[in-house]
Design a protein around this motif. Sequence first.
Motif, PDB file in Angstrom:
ATOM      1  N   UNK A  99       9.176  75.855  25.757  1.00  0.00           N
ATOM      2  CA  UNK A  99       9.258  74.460  25.299  1.00  0.00           C
ATOM      3  C   UNK A  99       9.478  74.392  23.789  1.00  0.00           C
ATOM      4  N   UNK A 100       8.795  75.260  23.060  1.00  0.00           N
ATOM      5  CA  UNK A 100       8.954  75.275  21.604  1.00  0.00           C
ATOM      6  C   UNK A 100      10.347  75.689  21.179  1.00  0.00           C
ATOM      7  N   UNK A 101      10.916  76.667  21.889  1.00  0.00           N
ATOM      8  CA  UNK A 101      12.278  77.101  21.562  1.00  0.00           C
ATOM      9  C   UNK A 101      13.294  76.024  21.927  1.00  0.00           C
ATOM     10  N   UNK A 102      13.083  75.366  23.062  1.00  0.00           N
ATOM     11  CA  UNK A 102      14.020  74.317  23.479  1.00  0.00           C
ATOM     12  C   UNK A 102      13.920  73.092  22.568  1.00  0.00           C
ATOM     13  N   UNK A 103      12.743  72.839  22.017  1.00  0.00           N
ATOM     14  CA  UNK A 103      12.568  71.692  21.137  1.00  0.00           C
ATOM     15  C   UNK A 103      12.880  71.977  19.685  1.00  0.00           C
ATOM     16  N   UNK A 104      13.352  73.162  19.386  1.00  0.00           N
ATOM     17  CA  UNK A 104      13.647  73.548  18.007  1.00  0.00           C
ATOM     18  C   UNK A 104      14.983  72.974  17.547  1.00  0.00           C
ATOM     19  N   UNK A 105      15.058  72.657  16.263  1.00  0.00           N
ATOM     20  CA  UNK A 105      16.324  72.182  15.696  1.00  0.00           C
ATOM     21  C   UNK A 105      17.313  73.323  15.507  1.00  0.00           C
ATOM     22  N   UNK A 106      16.832  74.536  15.503  1.00  0.00           N
ATOM     23  CA  UNK A 106      17.690  75.689  15.277  1.00  0.00           C
ATOM     24  C   UNK A 106      18.449  76.096  16.529  1.00  0.00           C
ATOM     25  N   UNK A 107      17.970  75.656  17.689  1.00  0.00           N
ATOM     26  CA  UNK A 107      18.657  75.909  18.948  1.00  0.00           C
ATOM     27  C   UNK A 107      19.038  74.552  19.524  1.00  0.00           C
ATOM     28  N   UNK A 109      19.522  73.098  22.462  1.00  0.00           N
ATOM     29  CA  UNK A 109      19.396  72.891  23.898  1.00  0.00           C
ATOM     30  C   UNK A 109      19.381  71.399  24.235  1.00  0.00           C
ATOM     31  N   UNK A 110      18.684  70.620  23.406  1.00  0.00           N
ATOM     32  CA  UNK A 110      18.537  69.189  23.642  1.00  0.00           C
ATOM     33  C   UNK A 110      19.125  68.456  22.444  1.00  0.00           C
ATOM     34  N   UNK A 111      20.168  67.652  22.637  1.00  0.00           N
ATOM     35  CA  UNK A 111      20.792  66.994  21.490  1.00  0.00           C
ATOM     36  C   UNK A 111      19.993  65.809  20.946  1.00  0.00           C
ATOM     37  N   UNK A 112      19.174  65.164  21.774  1.00  0.00           N
ATOM     38  CA  UNK A 112      18.426  63.984  21.347  1.00  0.00           C
ATOM     39  C   UNK A 112      17.227  64.396  20.492  1.00  0.00           C
ATOM     40  N   UNK A 113      17.115  63.803  19.299  1.00  0.00           N
ATOM     41  CA  UNK A 113      16.043  64.145  18.345  1.00  0.00           C
ATOM     42  C   UNK A 113      14.660  63.777  18.889  1.00  0.00           C
ATOM     43  N   UNK A 114      14.542  62.627  19.536  1.00  0.00           N
ATOM     44  CA  UNK A 114      13.242  62.197  20.064  1.00  0.00           C
ATOM     45  C   UNK A 114      12.757  63.125  21.179  1.00  0.00           C
ATOM     46  N   UNK A 115      13.668  63.512  22.051  1.00  0.00           N
ATOM     47  CA  UNK A 115      13.288  64.424  23.137  1.00  0.00           C
ATOM     48  C   UNK A 115      12.898  65.789  22.583  1.00  0.00           C
ATOM     49  N   UNK A 188       4.247  69.262  13.765  1.00  0.00           N
ATOM     50  CA  UNK A 188       5.683  69.100  13.528  1.00  0.00           C
ATOM     51  C   UNK A 188       6.215  67.881  14.282  1.00  0.00           C
ATOM     52  N   UNK A 189       5.552  67.495  15.366  1.00  0.00           N
ATOM     53  CA  UNK A 189       5.920  66.276  16.076  1.00  0.00           C
ATOM     54  C   UNK A 189       5.479  65.029  15.296  1.00  0.00           C
ATOM     55  N   UNK A 190       4.303  65.111  14.691  1.00  0.00           N
ATOM     56  CA  UNK A 190       3.757  63.950  13.982  1.00  0.00           C
ATOM     57  C   UNK A 190       4.598  63.625  12.754  1.00  0.00           C
ATOM     58  N   UNK A 191       5.084  64.638  12.052  1.00  0.00           N
ATOM     59  CA  UNK A 191       5.913  64.426  10.862  1.00  0.00           C
ATOM     60  C   UNK A 191       7.367  64.264  11.274  1.00  0.00           C
ATOM     61  N   UNK A 192       7.714  63.115  11.803  1.00  0.00           N
ATOM     62  CA  UNK A 192       9.067  62.909  12.298  1.00  0.00           C
ATOM     63  C   UNK A 192      10.084  62.714  11.179  1.00  0.00           C
ATOM     64  N   UNK A 193       9.618  62.313   9.998  1.00  0.00           N
ATOM     65  CA  UNK A 193      10.569  62.102   8.915  1.00  0.00           C
ATOM     66  C   UNK A 193      10.961  63.393   8.206  1.00  0.00           C
TER      67      UNK A 193
END
Length: 196
Positions: A99-107, A109-115, A188-193
């Motif tokens: 889940x952490x790798x899929x939610x990373x900006x460096x990979x 996998x998921x184009x939507x920022x919120x997801x 890292x989820x809490x600091x969305x900005x």
Amino acid sequence: MTADLRHLLGLALAIVSFVGTIVICALPQWRVTKIFQQSSIIASQMFTEGLWKVCSTFSAQIVECKEYEKTLVPIHQDLEVARAFTVIAIIMGVFGILLGAAGSKFMNFVPDERKRSKMAMASGVVCLIASIFVLIPICWTTTTTTIQDNYNNFLPYGTLKMEPGTSLYIGWITTALLFLGGGLLCSSFICQDGTD
């Protein structure tokens, strides 16, 4: 520290603690029992109990390691529960890292920022739950080993000494790293900005 850096650091800590969980599951060193002769301060025989096998050592040489099912030595209840909890923690660690790798900006996998940020939060929560699944058997085994050793100190001949094994010390470090990694992933989820 930016949210991306927290996410990366949390993921790295989760991977290191995942390896630590596998190590404590595999090592046969959860509890060490030393048998002393009455006239000697050097242990004449030592037994190390793990989650899957028990080893006997004579004169600092490993003689034999056998699985519990192949010996007459029954597995203690705390080690049997630790076996189940540790396997669950390993499985949860795999899901947390994925889940952490899929939610990373460096990979990508998921184009939507919120997801992606929700996946990072889920990864942190899974790592925190996995740390609890490691912490419970470590605490329980440490407590029962200490209680049994204190009981053995009242034996008249005083030749039996029980100690926590190497796996318990690695388990404490693994639990701390899992808590820290899960906390960083959640933050890292809490600091969305992207900043504090």
